[in-house]
Design a protein around this motif. Sequence first.
Motif, mmCIF file in Angstrom:
data_model
loop_
_atom_site.group_PDB
_atom_site.id
_atom_site.type_symbol
_atom_site.label_atom_id
_atom_site.label_comp_id
_atom_site.label_asym_id
_atom_site.label_seq_id
_atom_site.Cartn_x
_atom_site.Cartn_y
_atom_site.Cartn_z
ATOM 1 N N GLY A 183 15.083 12.565 4.204
ATOM 2 C CA GLY A 183 14.157 13.686 4.104
ATOM 3 C C GLY A 183 12.715 13.239 4.258
ATOM 4 O O GLY A 183 12.346 12.116 3.872
ATOM 5 N N PHE A 184 11.870 14.105 4.822
ATOM 6 C CA PHE A 184 10.519 13.695 5.197
ATOM 7 C C PHE A 184 9.677 13.256 4.014
ATOM 8 O O PHE A 184 9.075 12.175 4.026
ATOM 9 C CB PHE A 184 9.796 14.821 5.950
ATOM 10 N N ASP A 185 9.555 14.085 2.990
ATOM 11 C CA ASP A 185 8.596 13.795 1.924
ATOM 12 C C ASP A 185 8.917 12.494 1.205
ATOM 13 O O ASP A 185 8.017 11.711 0.883
ATOM 14 C CB ASP A 185 8.525 14.962 0.949
ATOM 15 N N GLY A 186 10.208 12.241 0.955
ATOM 16 C CA GLY A 186 10.593 10.999 0.301
ATOM 17 C C GLY A 186 10.290 9.785 1.151
ATOM 18 O O GLY A 186 9.755 8.784 0.669
ATOM 19 N N GLU A 187 10.610 9.864 2.431
ATOM 20 C CA GLU A 187 10.361 8.737 3.326
ATOM 21 C C GLU A 187 8.864 8.523 3.540
ATOM 22 O O GLU A 187 8.378 7.383 3.559
ATOM 23 C CB GLU A 187 11.061 8.969 4.667
ATOM 24 N N PHE A 188 8.139 9.608 3.706
ATOM 25 C CA PHE A 188 6.687 9.516 3.924
ATOM 26 C C PHE A 188 6.010 8.816 2.745
ATOM 27 O O PHE A 188 5.131 7.957 2.930
ATOM 28 C CB PHE A 188 6.126 10.922 4.118
ATOM 29 N N ALA A 189 6.439 9.150 1.534
ATOM 30 C CA ALA A 189 5.854 8.533 0.343
ATOM 31 C C ALA A 189 6.158 7.042 0.287
ATOM 32 O O ALA A 189 5.291 6.225 -0.076
ATOM 33 C CB ALA A 189 6.381 9.227 -0.913
ATOM 34 N N ILE A 190 7.371 6.670 0.655
ATOM 35 C CA ILE A 190 7.747 5.253 0.628
ATOM 36 C C ILE A 190 6.966 4.469 1.684
ATOM 37 O O ILE A 190 6.478 3.359 1.422
ATOM 38 C CB ILE A 190 9.258 5.106 0.819
ATOM 39 N N TRP A 191 6.823 5.040 2.874
ATOM 40 C CA TRP A 191 6.037 4.359 3.907
ATOM 41 C C TRP A 191 4.596 4.133 3.447
ATOM 42 O O TRP A 191 4.032 3.054 3.642
ATOM 43 C CB TRP A 191 6.047 5.170 5.199
ATOM 44 N N ASN A 192 4.010 5.128 2.825
ATOM 45 C CA ASN A 192 2.619 4.981 2.389
ATOM 46 C C ASN A 192 2.480 4.013 1.225
ATOM 47 O O ASN A 192 1.472 3.308 1.120
ATOM 48 C CB ASN A 192 2.044 6.354 2.043
ATOM 49 N N GLU A 193 3.488 3.942 0.368
ATOM 50 C CA GLU A 193 3.470 2.943 -0.697
ATOM 51 C C GLU A 193 3.570 1.545 -0.114
ATOM 52 O O GLU A 193 2.888 0.615 -0.563
ATOM 53 C CB GLU A 193 4.615 3.208 -1.675
#
Length: 542
Positions: A234-244
């Motif tokens: 899912g986008f929001d979960g993956e996006f957050a991990i990439w930014n972390e």
Amino acid sequence: MSAVASSILLTNGRIYRSAWDETPADSLVVFDGRVLWSGARADAPAAERTIELDGATVLPGLTDAHIHLFAIAHARLQVPVTPRDAGCIDAVLKLLVARAQKIPTGQWVYGAGLDENGLTEHRLPTRAEIDAAIPHHPVMIRRFCGHVAVVNSAALKLFDIDDSVADPEGGGFGRDGHGRLDGSATESAAELIFRAAPPMDRAELIAMLRATIDDSAKLGLVAAVEAAVGFTVGFDGEFAIWNELRSSAPLPMRLGFMNQLDPEEAAQRGLKPIQDPDWQSMTLKYFADGIVGARTAAVSEDYADTPSRGFFMRDEAELQSVIIDAHAAGWQVAVHCCGDRAIDAVIEAYEQAETAQPRDQARHRIEHYFVPPAGGLARMKELGALVVTQPSFLTRMRRSIAGAFGPRADGCYPARSVIDAGVTYVATSDAPTGSWSPWDGIADAVHRAADSGAPIGSGEAISVREAIHSYTVGGAFAMKQEAWRGTLEPGMAADLIAIDRDIFAPEVSSLRDTRVLLTMLRGDVVHDTLSQSGRHCAASAA
């Protein structure tokens, strides 16, 4: 990551400044992250550090413009059930049982990399088979393509899915002869399952994602495009991990991202197209149809082994409207299209978008271009659109391609005809579906999987130089970065690799076995086996 030396001389090698360089230099100097000079050692300017190549071949660094780094990392935390790990269903189940025996009752067992084409039975395991082997744990297995899930009864119960469930648009739940769920799910149905499963441990996933990027650099990649942020969990979960991950420490790779979002969803999150040399987000990604392996790709003729022509993942008119809106909002658009019906519809959407709002160098992309439609390449050339393919599919999916298309298989996955039509051809991996190694992709682009059987479409073979150009300049072009990287001419980015063979030599040994000895990014050595043999020198050299 090592500190950047202000100037480095690489010497005593065979240095190809591009795929078309027929008079390679023996030395090259980089300064401040860029190529300063190349030529004969005797003419080299002074440098603060020397790297002795000892005859190694230097090329511009490679770009994989369609890879799922997140999915690779995610899979590496699961039980591997690829054909290399298990050759039959019983062996797959034994691997999953071994995992279940190590964890408390009720905890999830995850498997990844399943490919029925490599199993003795040539089919997926069933819900009943998994239930019999692992009755007290929910089990979810992800097919290597990421478009198919297989689960047991315990998992279905937790998902609140039973035999009365209806198929969602653009997907389906597999059933046995009595209409009972068999545990398999394809396309949007599989996506529902993947999104509903409990997440991996966040810290472990971030660490594995960093390790996956590090290992990609060891394969010769200096840049990559994450091919669908949102595809795995899912986008929001993956996006957050990439930014972390981005905030934690510098990475040995330039990254681009395709966001699996409609333009309205992107706007709601405050996202706009951004070009950046190291962390680029300028692309929206869509799925027009399914895949050949599941016979869900939207084709215009029945599959040779199935009375079906696949389907679109969403309403065709809706898909075209979203593409037009994304174009108008300034995004590069990339669309997964395998079947000729899907490809034709997406080309039409690109044409409508360009007519409504002309843009210079939009460089929209079609990912896969598996079954080319008649006249499609001429239209792609007119649009300036890119064909982005995955040559290693020819080896990975040999049995599936032959079964799906029979004699028509020789027209699948074009390359020669793409280049001859004047369309930009970009070879990539789509790992973990295709081989992670770019050298497998290069070998299959050149030999059309001839080392695993009869070549598939030998008339579509390309040269080694064309394949390397695709992975260097082609990948940079897809990311709109070819003006400053992709070759090793003076002033270009010092993104380069040293390999163990002259890949352009007529008598070169196996392309697949190419070993990367050194990877340099921005003038910084990020992977190095040369120094292990004492070939680096700290003293300056004139």
